[in-house]
Design a protein around this motif. Structure first.
Motif, PDB file in Angstrom:
ATOM      1  N   GLU A  34      -6.326   9.169  -2.728  1.00  0.00           N
ATOM      2  CA  GLU A  34      -5.938   7.782  -2.485  1.00  0.00           C
ATOM      3  C   GLU A  34      -7.141   6.850  -2.372  1.00  0.00           C
ATOM      4  OE1 GLU A  34      -3.375   7.663   0.923  1.00  0.00           O
ATOM      5  OE2 GLU A  34      -1.955   9.103   0.050  1.00  0.00           O
TER       6      GLU A  34
ATOM      7  N   ASP B  40      -2.666   1.958  -1.689  1.00  0.00           N
ATOM      8  CA  ASP B  40      -3.337   2.920  -0.800  1.00  0.00           C
ATOM      9  C   ASP B  40      -4.733   2.435  -0.426  1.00  0.00           C
ATOM     10  OD1 ASP B  40      -1.252   4.785  -0.736  1.00  0.00           O
ATOM     11  OD2 ASP B  40      -1.916   5.735  -2.585  1.00  0.00           O
TER      12      ASP B  40
ATOM     13  N   TYR C  83      -2.085  14.473   7.849  1.00  0.00           N
ATOM     14  CA  TYR C  83      -2.316  13.379   6.901  1.00  0.00           C
ATOM     15  C   TYR C  83      -2.058  12.021   7.564  1.00  0.00           C
ATOM     16  CZ  TYR C  83      -1.046  10.066   3.235  1.00  0.00           C
ATOM     17  OH  TYR C  83      -0.936   8.933   2.469  1.00  0.00           O
TER      18      TYR C  83
ATOM     19  N   LEU D  95      -6.083  12.223   0.959  1.00  0.00           N
ATOM     20  CA  LEU D  95      -6.682  10.909   1.182  1.00  0.00           C
ATOM     21  C   LEU D  95      -7.841  10.646   0.229  1.00  0.00           C
ATOM     22  CD1 LEU D  95      -6.417  10.941   5.039  1.00  0.00           C
ATOM     23  CD2 LEU D  95      -5.270   9.333   3.508  1.00  0.00           C
TER      24      LEU D  95
ATOM     25  N   ARG E 297      -6.693  -0.828   3.935  1.00  0.00           N
ATOM     26  CA  ARG E 297      -7.816  -1.061   4.855  1.00  0.00           C
ATOM     27  C   ARG E 297      -8.281  -2.505   4.797  1.00  0.00           C
ATOM     28  NH1 ARG E 297     -12.719   2.965   4.893  1.00  0.00           N
ATOM     29  NH2 ARG E 297     -12.563   2.746   2.648  1.00  0.00           N
TER      30      ARG E 297
ATOM     31  N   LEU F 118      -9.416   6.913   0.109  1.00  0.00           N
ATOM     32  CA  LEU F 118      -9.819   6.623   1.489  1.00  0.00           C
ATOM     33  C   LEU F 118     -10.880   7.584   2.004  1.00  0.00           C
ATOM     34  CD1 LEU F 118      -6.384   5.759   3.138  1.00  0.00           C
ATOM     35  CD2 LEU F 118      -8.104   4.208   2.199  1.00  0.00           C
TER      36      LEU F 118
ATOM     37  N   ARG G  87      -4.995   9.345   8.271  1.00  0.00           N
ATOM     38  CA  ARG G  87      -4.865   8.049   7.607  1.00  0.00           C
ATOM     39  C   ARG G  87      -4.839   6.916   8.631  1.00  0.00           C
ATOM     40  NH1 ARG G  87      -1.171   4.354   5.278  1.00  0.00           N
ATOM     41  NH2 ARG G  87      -1.773   3.761   3.142  1.00  0.00           N
ATOM     42  N   ARG G  88      -4.132   7.123   9.736  1.00  0.00           N
ATOM     43  CA  ARG G  88      -4.072   6.103  10.786  1.00  0.00           C
ATOM     44  C   ARG G  88      -5.461   5.815  11.343  1.00  0.00           C
ATOM     45  NH1 ARG G  88      -4.529   5.499  15.920  1.00  0.00           N
ATOM     46  NH2 ARG G  88      -4.952   7.711  16.271  1.00  0.00           N
TER      47      ARG G  88
ATOM     48  N   LEU H 212      -7.435   3.801   8.747  1.00  0.00           N
ATOM     49  CA  LEU H 212      -6.966   2.429   8.585  1.00  0.00           C
ATOM     50  C   LEU H 212      -7.316   1.553   9.780  1.00  0.00           C
ATOM     51  CD1 LEU H 212      -3.449   2.901   6.943  1.00  0.00           C
ATOM     52  CD2 LEU H 212      -5.560   2.168   5.844  1.00  0.00           C
TER      53      LEU H 212
END
Length: 224
Positions: free
Chosen positions: A59, A157, A15, A56, A161, A61, A19-20, A23
């Motif tokens: 969230e 969340d 996760y 994600l 970005r 994303l 996510r990294r 972003l």
């Protein structure tokens, strides 16, 4: 895998890494997530990665469609503006309520989060971004309104970005960094002092000069 405060599982790692990459733009908005390839690259099976994709997706994303690949959610000036409009109202409300309902424990948490703040120096500085979130989260929770806290957490969340897009568009000047530090200090002090009017006003000013607001300009200036 372990992390401070507890066990860091493969699901957590997948996760955090996915996510990294979203972003920071390593996985571009609108792109298909190459699940098998990515799982091999980060050293997990596809099962933790699929769980990360589900988290994600919740969230905002990642976009999941029936019988289709998972994609990184697109970004737009319109969505950046919508997020900004909502936060311009809800963040000051949270700060105002926090000033009215904060406890000694809340004040201590906000102060501790303030002490840990550091400038966000670039689009890959996710640690500083997380510390910024921790400060605002401490203010939100001091509002003693769980519905408001939940809404703002979910907005955060999606907004991360856009903060990075805003920072990539124009980095913070020394004057920006000094202003942001002063605003955070004023928010903390207004909440601690129980000054709801001042807490509302300072938070409103803070949001109006935020990276999320800068992202609207960045996306509007992009070629069609």
């Amino acid at each position: 895998m372990t992390a401070p405060g507890g066990v860091f599982t493969k699901n957590d790692y997948a996760y955090a890494e996915l996510r990294r990459q979203i972003l920071t733009g390593e996985l571009a908005p609108g792109s298909v997530i190459p699940q098998a390839k990515l799982a091999a690259e980060i050293g997990v099976s596809t099962t933790p990665l699929r769980e990360a994709i589900r988290r994600l997706s919740a969230e905002g994303l990642v976009t999941l469609e029936a019988h289709r690949d998972a994609r990184v959610t697109t970004v737009s000036a319109a969505e950046a503006a919508h997020l900004y409009q909502v936060r311009e109202t809800l963040d000051p409300l949270a700060a105002s309520l926090a000033a009215q309902t904060r406890t000694a424990s809340d004040i201590a948490l906000i102060s501790n989060a303030f002490d840990r703040l550091s400038p966000i120096t670039g689009a890959t500085d996710l640690d500083a971004l997380m510390r910024h979130r921790d400060f605002h989260r401490a203010v939100y929770r001091a509002s003693a309104n769980p519905i408001l806290v939940d809404i703002l957490e979910r907005l955060w969340d999606k907004a991360d970005r856009y903060r990075i897009i805003g920072l990539a568009h124009r980095g913070d000047s020394p004057a920006d960094l000094a202003r942001v530090e002063a605003e955070h200090r004023e928010i903390m002090e207004a909440v601690a002092d129980g000054d709801a009017v001042r807490a509302d006003a300072v938070m409103r000013t803070h949001i109006r000069a935020s990276l999320g607001r800068r992202a609207i300009d960045a996306l509007n200036e992009r070629p069609a």
